[in-house]
Write an enzyme that holds these catalytic residues in place. Structure first.
Site, PDB file in Angstrom:
ATOM      1  N   CYS A  84       0.841  -1.195   0.000  1.00  0.00           N
ATOM      2  CA  CYS A  84       0.000   0.000   0.000  1.00  0.00           C
ATOM      3  C   CYS A  84       0.881   1.253   0.000  1.00  0.00           C
ATOM      4  O   CYS A  84       1.551   1.539  -0.988  1.00  0.00           O
ATOM      5  CB  CYS A  84      -0.995  -0.037   1.147  1.00  0.00           C
ATOM      6  SG  CYS A  84      -2.354   1.146   0.987  1.00  0.00           S
ATOM      7  N   HIS A 193      -3.492  -5.459  -0.147  1.00  0.00           N
ATOM      8  CA  HIS A 193      -3.038  -5.871   1.180  1.00  0.00           C
ATOM      9  C   HIS A 193      -2.981  -7.396   1.255  1.00  0.00           C
ATOM     10  O   HIS A 193      -4.007  -8.039   1.474  1.00  0.00           O
ATOM     11  CB  HIS A 193      -4.003  -5.350   2.252  1.00  0.00           C
ATOM     12  CG  HIS A 193      -3.915  -3.875   2.454  1.00  0.00           C
ATOM     13  ND1 HIS A 193      -3.084  -3.302   3.387  1.00  0.00           N
ATOM     14  CD2 HIS A 193      -4.546  -2.850   1.823  1.00  0.00           C
ATOM     15  CE1 HIS A 193      -3.206  -1.985   3.338  1.00  0.00           C
ATOM     16  NE2 HIS A 193      -4.096  -1.683   2.398  1.00  0.00           N
ATOM     17  N   GLU A 195      -1.934  -9.183   3.639  1.00  0.00           N
ATOM     18  CA  GLU A 195      -2.305  -9.627   4.985  1.00  0.00           C
ATOM     19  C   GLU A 195      -3.815  -9.701   5.171  1.00  0.00           C
ATOM     20  O   GLU A 195      -4.289 -10.286   6.148  1.00  0.00           O
ATOM     21  CB  GLU A 195      -1.677  -8.704   6.038  1.00  0.00           C
ATOM     22  CG  GLU A 195      -2.345  -7.359   6.234  1.00  0.00           C
ATOM     23  CD  GLU A 195      -1.978  -6.297   5.218  1.00  0.00           C
ATOM     24  OE1 GLU A 195      -2.339  -5.122   5.442  1.00  0.00           O
ATOM     25  OE2 GLU A 195      -1.333  -6.634   4.208  1.00  0.00           O
TER      26      GLU A 195
END
Length: 214
Positions: A84, A193, A195
């Protein structure tokens, strides 16, 4: 692979949920350490730069010794993963924060999505772009993107616009194609993202930890 070679330093820029990134790396087999110490960053075997928030805050955090340490790390050839804002920070500037300087590792800038985005049916699209999107690859898959499916989770209002289209490793669509990932030598960075991206994100982080392209 030894524990030492699985060590990853997650750079603390004072923004975003660093623990969620660290936990995702640990699930991928890493020994994750969060730090804003320039000496720790300069000596890291692997470096992850995440971030959620404003480009100006990111640029401010990367001023001085911290930014110098990140640049030195990239120049060393060790594996850098930007997430990001950690991708946007690789560029010199952003429309979000005129006058604020990024790392300047890649030529180009960061631009806001157009004000009037519409899908193929003409329906207006929201900004920020928030949700799941599928990646399209402009060439043979980068090792970090070797497996399918390639659906990842995005939350952003700004996109990277590289001067060199050759560094674009993937695009996604939100009212038109935009740069979703860049790669050059030891640097891989993504607007999405990992994660927050389930199995696809876990696979990507596992490749990073295991040295898929280093």
């Amino acid at each position: 692979m030894s524990a030492a070679t699985r060590e990853v330093v997650v750079v603390d820029l004072g923004m975003g949920n660093l623990r969620s990134v660290a936990r995702a790396l640990e699930r991928a087999g890493a020994s994750a350490r969060i730090s804003s110490d320039a000496e720790v960053i300069a000596k890291a075997p692997r470096l992850v730069v995440p971030g959620q928030g404003q480009f100006r805050d990111c640029a401010s955090a990367l001023e001085g010794e911290l930014g110098s340490a990140v640049r030195a790390f990239v120049a060393s050839g060790r594996p850098y993963l930007g997430i990001c804002l950690g991708m946007q920070a690789l560029f010199a500037s952003s429309e979000e924060a005129p006058g604020a300087g990024g790392l300047g590792i890649f030529g180009g800038t960061v631009a806001r999505f157009a004000r009037d985005l519409r899908d193929a049916s003409g329906e207006r699209l929201k900004v920020p772009h928030m949700g799941w999107s599928e990646l399209a690859l402009p060439r043979a898959p980068h090792p970090m993107l070797a497996s399918e499916p390639r659906w990842f989770y995005f939350v952003h209002s700004y996109v990277c616009v590289p001067e060199d289209a050759g560094i674009i490793a993937a695009t996604a669509d939100h009212g038109g194609a935009f740069c979703a990932a860049v790669a050059r030598e030891n640097v891989f960075a993504c607007q999405f993202h990992p994660e927050k991206s389930g199995a696809a994100g876990h696979a990507l982080l596992t490749r990073y930890v295991e040295g898929a392209w280093s």
